[in-house]
Design a protein around this motif. Structure first.
Motif, short mmCIF file in Angstrom:
data_model
loop_
_atom_site.label_atom_id
_atom_site.label_comp_id
_atom_site.label_asym_id
_atom_site.label_seq_id
_atom_site.Cartn_x
_atom_site.Cartn_y
_atom_site.Cartn_z
N VAL A 147 28.40 12.46 -47.41
CA VAL A 147 27.67 12.89 -46.21
C VAL A 147 28.64 13.07 -45.06
N ALA A 148 29.62 12.15 -44.93
CA ALA A 148 30.60 12.27 -43.84
C ALA A 148 31.43 13.54 -44.00
N ASP A 149 31.80 13.88 -45.24
CA ASP A 149 32.60 15.09 -45.47
C ASP A 149 31.82 16.36 -45.14
N SER A 150 30.49 16.31 -45.30
CA SER A 150 29.69 17.52 -45.05
C SER A 150 29.60 17.85 -43.56
N GLY A 151 29.78 16.85 -42.71
CA GLY A 151 29.67 17.07 -41.28
C GLY A 151 28.25 17.22 -40.78
N ALA A 152 27.24 17.05 -41.65
CA ALA A 152 25.84 17.18 -41.25
C ALA A 152 25.41 15.93 -40.49
N PRO A 153 24.53 16.09 -39.47
CA PRO A 153 24.03 14.92 -38.72
C PRO A 153 23.00 14.15 -39.52
N ILE A 154 23.48 13.26 -40.35
CA ILE A 154 22.61 12.46 -41.22
C ILE A 154 22.90 10.98 -40.95
N GLU A 155 21.83 10.25 -40.67
CA GLU A 155 21.93 8.80 -40.44
C GLU A 155 21.48 8.08 -41.70
N ILE A 156 22.40 7.33 -42.34
CA ILE A 156 22.13 6.74 -43.65
C ILE A 156 21.78 5.26 -43.50
N HIS A 157 20.72 4.85 -44.24
CA HIS A 157 20.36 3.44 -44.39
C HIS A 157 20.31 3.17 -45.89
#
Length: 510
Positions: free
Chosen positions: A105-115
């Motif tokens: 997810v970090a590599d994609s650069g998309a604004p995604i908040e992970i839990h």
């Protein structure tokens, strides 16, 4: 219901363009007050001659609203809505795989908040519904509205599903079934290994939005799949709400349609034309009500009324009053006794003391069967309602007197004698026709000013349409159409119109 019959008076001449010409000239005549002699009252002239529709004497046309000639200021485009991070709940029992997902997810650069949670028990605690008030002010896309504010759940099908009562442990999707049950409004994407592609397809068939294979998923693919899943879920939710709204609308329409009355006039030898238009949009029923019945002694009872307001509460009250009126008629009540009892019904059914209802009631006594073309007698009761129009054969409608009118139902108490409704007796000669209506038909405006059509204007209008040879349903429809044309658009109040006509043939409903 379409009118029955040819809709034209016998022997009436209708040269080409006569009806349209009379209508357009009349619309111009009503766009400005009529000129009157010095010392005379403004309004409708009661002289027997008809008005001339020649261009030389016609008044100015109704002015259209003036357009604003000032150049409009350049529109400022609205700022694009803020895109909130996609809030993702990952259910993964392997910490290494969870870290890999976070890195992707970090590599994609998309604004995604992970839990991240290791199992379903922890996930269900986070997916518990959140009070709606805490979500106010969130930007679109933050969540689908329920399920702990999570936009999407990423479920590893290999994660243990320690459920006390699994729904279907045989298919390997028991965890997914429980997740969909606990969070039905949250998008779900499942993870499988390469050998579990068929299981992933089965998960989509069971209700998941998509499935991904672990070793074949990189950051951009994961971010895109999550976004697509959220949008597909949102589209599904919108479609579901639309279908539910359509079903509710169909149910309401069926209910309202069945609440409209069916006149019971068998053997009355009457032509009965009715038109009903509620003021509410997407409604079939308003605060106006009407009914007509013939009792065993041959007497015809007709009622038309109007509950103040035109919302659903007023519509329900109008239905209650109509049914109560029919019941009281068949119970043998009539006149002031019936109206007094009906006011008691209104007082018990209304939601506030300010609610009242106007009403017009006709009681037409049977003529002597041994005397052909005998004059019939009728009694008129008015409770704050406009009187009917008696349509003569000379195309000059006559408004029945309102001298004996009483107050609207619910305005004054009737126990101490303040509310009384005396009758007005009159005769109905051969070929009579009576037009009953609610005030929504006469309160429409004439042109851009504040002038209203009124009872005299309606009498003029009906007389002109009679002169054009229109009868029954065509007469009522054309009159309503011209009232709306003079008003500059649809009437905002409820409108009910009844046209009764004595005829020797079988009853005709129009």
């Amino acid at each position: 219901m379409p009118a029955t019959g040819d809709g034209r008076a016998p022997g009436a001449a209708d040269p080409p363009g006569a009806q349209d010409g009379a209508r357009s000239a009349r619309a111009r005549d009503r766009s400005a007050p009529e000129a009157s002699a010095p010392g005379s009252a403004p309004g409708r002239s009661h002289a027997p001659e008809r008005r001339s529709a020649s261009p030389a004497t016609a008044a100015a046309a109704i002015p259209h609203p003036r357009s604003n000639t000032t150049a409009p200021a350049p529109a400022v485009p609205p700022a694009p809505p803020a895109t909130a991070p996609l809030k993702l709940l990952v259910i993964e029992d392997d910490a290494t795989d969870a870290q890999l997902l976070k890195a992707a997810v970090a590599d994609s650069g998309a604004p995604i908040e992970i839990h991240w949670t290791r199992g379903l028990d922890q996930a269900f605690a986070l997916l518990a519904p959140t009070p709606s008030g805490s979500r106010r002010g969130r930007a679109r896309g933050a969540d689908l509205g329920r399920g702990g504010d999570f936009s999407c759940v990423l479920l590893d099908l290999a994660a243990p599903a320690d459920l006390p009562h699994p729904s279907d442990p045989s298919d390997g999707l028991e965890g997914l079934h429980e997740l969909l049950r606990r969070a039905p409004h949250t998008a779900v994407v499942v993870l499988t290994d390469a050998a579990g592609a068929e299981l992933g397809a089965a998960a989509v068939a069971a209700g998941a939005q998509d499935f991904l294979i672990k070793n074949e998923t990189d950051g951009p693919l994961l971010a895109r799949a999550l976004r697509y899943a959220v949008e597909r879920k949102r589209a599904d939710e919108s479609q579901r709400r639309l279908v539910e709204a359509e079903l509710r609308g169909q149910e309401n329409a069926r209910l309202q349609r069945h609440l409209l009355p069916t006149p019971l006039l068998d053997g009355a030898n009457l032509s009965f034309t009715r038109r009903y238009r509620p003021g509410r949009r997407r409604a079939l029923l308003g605060g106006d009500f009407y009914d007509a019945v013939r009792t065993d002694d041959g007497t015809v009872h007709v009622v038309i009324g109007d509950v103040c307001g035109h919302g659903p509460d007023e519509a329900a009250l109008g239905v209650a009053l109509r049914i109560a009126w029919r019941t009281l008629v068949f119970a043998g009540l009539t006149g002031e006794t019936l109206l007094t009892t009906l006011q008691h019904v209104l007082e018990h059914e209304r939601r506030s003391d300010e609610i009242f209802a106007t009403l017009c009631m006709l009681v037409i006594e049977p003529a002597d069967a041994d005397t052909p073309d005998a004059t019939e007698r009728a009694r008129l009761y008015l409770a704050g309602h406009p009187p009917p129009l008696l349509l003569g054969e000379d195309h000059t409608p006559i408004g029945l007197t309102a001298e004996h009118a009483g107050p609207a139902l619910g305005l004054l108490p009737c126990d101490d004698g303040q509310a009384v409704w005396p009758s007005h007796r009159f005769e109905l000669r051969r070929g009579w026709r009576l037009l009953l209506y609610t005030d929504g038909l006469i309160e429409g405006r004439i042109g851009a000013g504040s002038r209203r059509l009124g009872q005299d204007g309606l009498a003029d209008l009906i007389g002109d349409h009679q002169s054009a040879g229109l009868t029954r349903g065509r007469l009522v429809d054309s009159a309503i159409a011209e009232v709306e044309e003079l008003n500059g658009g649809a009437l905002t109040d409820d409108v009910a119109v009844l046209l009764l006509e004595r005829q020797p043939a079988q009853l005709i409903l129009g």
